[in-house]
Design a protein around this motif. Structure first.
Motif, PDB file in Angstrom:
ATOM      1  N   TYR A   1       0.829  -1.211   0.000  1.00  0.00           N
ATOM      2  CA  TYR A   1       0.000   0.000   0.000  1.00  0.00           C
ATOM      3  C   TYR A   1       0.863   1.261   0.000  1.00  0.00           C
ATOM      4  CZ  TYR A   1      -2.981   3.760   1.624  1.00  0.00           C
ATOM      5  OH  TYR A   1      -3.622   4.966   1.731  1.00  0.00           O
ATOM      6  N   ASP A   2       1.868   1.295   0.855  1.00  0.00           N
ATOM      7  CA  ASP A   2       2.713   2.491   0.965  1.00  0.00           C
ATOM      8  C   ASP A   2       3.445   2.803  -0.324  1.00  0.00           C
ATOM      9  OD1 ASP A   2       1.981   2.985   3.557  1.00  0.00           O
ATOM     10  OD2 ASP A   2       3.733   2.004   4.456  1.00  0.00           O
ATOM     11  N   ASN A   3       3.697   1.796  -1.145  1.00  0.00           N
ATOM     12  CA  ASN A   3       4.483   1.988  -2.361  1.00  0.00           C
ATOM     13  C   ASN A   3       3.630   2.007  -3.627  1.00  0.00           C
ATOM     14  OD1 ASN A   3       7.614   1.902  -1.744  1.00  0.00           O
ATOM     15  ND2 ASN A   3       6.610   0.491  -0.313  1.00  0.00           N
ATOM     16  N   LEU A   4       2.333   2.218  -3.467  1.00  0.00           N
ATOM     17  CA  LEU A   4       1.513   2.476  -4.645  1.00  0.00           C
ATOM     18  C   LEU A   4       1.994   3.746  -5.340  1.00  0.00           C
ATOM     19  CD1 LEU A   4      -2.058   1.847  -3.174  1.00  0.00           C
ATOM     20  CD2 LEU A   4      -0.986   0.507  -5.004  1.00  0.00           C
ATOM     21  N   PRO A   5       1.817   3.850  -6.663  1.00  0.00           N
ATOM     22  CA  PRO A   5       2.132   5.121  -7.321  1.00  0.00           C
ATOM     23  C   PRO A   5       1.389   6.257  -6.612  1.00  0.00           C
ATOM     24  CG  PRO A   5       1.656   3.428  -8.945  1.00  0.00           C
ATOM     25  CD  PRO A   5       1.329   2.832  -7.620  1.00  0.00           C
ATOM     26  N   PRO A   6       2.049   7.389  -6.359  1.00  0.00           N
ATOM     27  CA  PRO A   6       1.446   8.467  -5.555  1.00  0.00           C
ATOM     28  C   PRO A   6       0.069   8.893  -6.031  1.00  0.00           C
ATOM     29  CG  PRO A   6       3.760   8.908  -5.950  1.00  0.00           C
ATOM     30  CD  PRO A   6       3.429   7.700  -6.766  1.00  0.00           C
TER      31      PRO A   6
END
Length: 512
Positions: free
Chosen positions: A110-115
Motif C-alpha cells: 500500500y505504501d508503495n503504490l504510485p502516488p
C-alpha cells in the motif's frame, strides 16, 4: 500512458495484478540488492493459482514460491478496487509472523503504490495490524485469529505449522475464523506439510481425493492445489555436485510418476539444498520441497521421537502382512491410564524376531472391555506386562485394587510389572534401539498403533522456538508409545524367556 488508458487499465483486475505497474514487493535479491523493492509480477505458480481460484482453496506447496505475497496483494487489490465494506483477513502462525506479514507485504504494498493512485485511497485507520480505507470502508487485517465479524476473504498461512505447534489456534481457525467467511467468499489455506495427521493433513487429503475423482465441488468443498519444487524454474544450480546412482534413480522415478523432466541443474539444486540446508535429511526435503503430494507427508512432524528409526523399519520392509502363529504365545504390553486412554500391543517372539501382530486402544473404557476383546481373538496367551504403576491401588476403584489385581480377577494370568526407568529419556532411547533391530509389525492390525508411534512428539517451546525433551501427552499418541516402551525396557528378558521355535514361514509380500 494517457489518463484514459490508465483508467481503462485500472478497471481490469488482471492488469492490476500482473502488469507490475501498481504493486511493489520486498525482494531478497543478492548481496548488492538485499532489501530492495521490485514490481510485483506473478510467477507461473501464482498465475496458475489465480486462474484456478475457487471459493475454498487448499495449497500444498514447496517453500518460497511466494503464495503469501501474492494473496496479500490480491486481497489488498480487492479491498482497494472492490465494492464497499469488503473485509479481508490473513492469519499467521504467531504474532511475530503476523506482524511481519502485515508490515512487509500488506502495508509495504500500500505504501508503495504510485502516488497518484495512493491518493485515491486514503486511510481511515492505520494500525499495527489493519488498514481501513476511507473511500469505501473496506479493510484488510492480519492477526493470529479472525473470529469476529463477517469476512469476504480469508487467508491462513502455514496452517500445517499452526496445527502441529499450536493446536488451540488451529481449532480456533476451524471453529471461528473459517465460519466467519461469507458463503460466496474466498478462503485460501496454504502450507508446507507437517506430518501425516492433523487438520491440515485431513483437509488436504479430502481435497486431493476429490480432485483425483474429478468430483464436482460445491462452494463448501476445497479445491486442491499442489505446487512441487520441480515445477519451479528458480530451483536450479549450475555447479559440480556429486549425485549418486540411487539419487539419480529417485529423480528418474519422479519423472516417470509426474510426467516431468528433471534436468541436471535441478538435480544439483535438490542435492545441494538437502545436504547443506537440511544436513542431508531427506525427510525435511520431502516436507519443505515435496515432489509429490504423497511425499510431502512422508515425514513425520518435526520433533517426533522415532523418525529416523521408522525410516529404517520401512526401508527394511518390516511393516508387512504377518501371520499369527497359533503355537506361539502372545504377550501383551500395556499403558493403563488412570483418567486417559489404554493401549495394548500384542507380541510374539519367534526365533530372534519380535513380531507385533495386533494393537488395541480405547479411552474411558473399563478393563473388562479390553479383556473381552482379548478373549475374542483366540490367541494362545503368554505374559501380560503392565507399566510400573500397574501395581498401585487406584483410589475410587472397587476395594481400591491395583490394575494388576483387577486384570487377574478378570481372568488374565501371568500379569507382570515392568520396572520403572530412572528417566523417561532412557526408556525412549531403549525404544529407539529396539526399533533398529529385528522388530516387525503387521501393517493392517497394527495400523493405528504405528501411526501413534510415528507421531509421538516432543513438546514445543514457543518462547524458545525449539522442541523440549518432554513428550506431548494430549494428542492421543502417548498411550501407544508408552505401551510399546514397556516392551523395549524388558526386551532382553522377553527374548530369554520366549519359547524356542523354528523360523516362521515367509511373510506375505505386501508392504507398507
Amino acid at each position: 500512458m494517457t489518463l484514459d488508458e490508465l483508467e481503462k487499465n485500472l478497471s481490469d483486475p488482471w492488469w492490476r495484478l500482473t502488469s507490475g505497474f501498481l504493486y511493489q514487493i520486498l525482494i531478497k535479491g543478492d548481496e548488492e540488492t538485499e532489501g530492495l523493492k521490485a514490481p510485483f509480477i506473478p510467477n507461473e505458480h501464482q498465475i496458475n493459482f489465480i486462474e484456478n481460484l475457487w471459493y475454498r482453496n487448499i495449497i500444498l506447496k514447496a517453500r518460497q514460491l511466494g503464495f503469501t505475497t501474492m494473496i496479500a496483494i490480491y486481497y489488498l487489490d480487492c479491498c482497494l478496487f472492490g465494492k464497499g465494506d469488503t473485509r479481508a483477513g490473513m492469519i499467521a502462525q504467531d504474532k511475530y509472523a503476523a506482524d511481519k506479514l502485515f508490515r512487509d507485504k500488506v502495508k509495504f504494498a500500500y505504501d508503495n503504490l504510485p502516488p497518484e493512485i495512493k491518493a485515491r485511497f486514503p486511510l481511515a485507520r492505520d494500525s499495527a495490524s489493519e488498514l481501513l480505507f476511507a473511500h469505501n470502508n473496506s479493510s484488510i487485517t492480519v492477526g493470529t485469529s479472525m473470529r469476529s465479524g463477517t469476512l469476504q476473504y480469508l487467508h491462513v498461512s502455514e496452517f500445517g505449522k499452526i496445527c502441529a505447534k499450536y493446536p488451540d489456534k488451529a481449532k480456533e481457525v476451524l471453529t471461528g475464523s473459517i465460519p466467519a467467511v461469507a458463503p460466496n467468499g474466498i478462503v485460501v489455506i496454504e502450507s508446507t506439510a507437517e506430518g501425516d495427521e492433523g487438520h491440515f493433513f485431513n483437509m488436504t487429503e479430502t481435497a486431493r481425493k476429490k480432485k483425483e475423482a474429478e468430483a464436482e465441488l460445491s462452494q463448501k468443498d476445497y479445491r486442491f492445489h499442489f505446487y512441487p519444487w520441480h515445477k519451479g524454474q528458480e530451483y536450479q544450480l549450475d555447479a559440480n555436485i556429486y549425485i549418486t546412482q540411487s539419487e539419480h534413480d529417485y529423480f528418474d522415478r519422479i519423472e516417470q510418476a509426474c510426467d516431468v523432466k528433471i534436468n541436471l541443474l535441478q538435480r544439483n539444486w535438490y542435492i545441494a539444498t538437502r545436504d547443506n540446508d537440511f544436513q542431508g535429511s531427506s525427510e525435511l526435503m520431502w516436507q519443505e520441497y515435496p515432489s509429490t503430494p504423497e511425499e510431502a507427508f512422508k515425514k513425520s512432524k518435526e520433533g517426533c521421537w522415532y523418525t529416523e528409526q521408522f525410516i529404517k523399519v520401512r526401508r527394511e520392509q518390516r511393516i508387512c502382512t504377518l501371520p499369527v502363529r497359533t503355537d506361539v504365545p502372545v504377550n501383551t504390553f500395556w499403558d493403563i491410564g488412570n483418567s486417559d486412554g489404554t493401549a495394548i500391543w500384542f507380541h510374539q517372539r519367534v526365533g530372534m524376531q519380535d513380531l507385533f501382530i495386533d494393537f488395541e486402544e480405547g479411552w474411558g473404557e473399563p478393563y473388562a472391555y479390553f479383556v473381552k476383546i482379548m478373549q475374542s481373538k483366540g490367541y494362545l496367551w503368554g505374559k501380560h506386562y503392565l507399566p510400573h504403576d500397574g501395581a498401585h491401588a487406584r483410589q475410587g476403584e472397587s476395594k481400591n485394587l491395583s490394575p494388576q489385581q483387577m486384570l487377574k480377577n478378570l481372568g488374565l494370568t501371568s500379569v507382570e510389572i515392568v520396572p520403572r526407568v530412572s528417566e523417561l529419556l532412557h526408556g525412549i532411547n531403549q525404544t529407539r534401539v529396539a526399533l533398529m533391530n529385528d522388530v516387525w509389525f503387521d501393517m493392517d492390525r497394527c495400523k493405528n498403533g504405528l501411526k501413534h508411534l510415528e507421531n509421538y512428539t516432543r513438546k514445543f517451546n514457543s518462547h524458545a522456538q525449539t522442541y523440549t525433551s518432554e513428550p506431548v501427552k494430549t494428542d492421543g499418541h502417548s498411550e501407544a508409545a508408552d505401551a510399546f516402551r514397556q516392551f523395549a525396557q524388558i526386551r532382553d528378558q522377553v527374548g530369554k524367556t520366549a519359547r524356542k521355535t523354528s523360523k516362521p514361514a515367509k511373510f506375505a509380500r505386501t508392504f507398507s
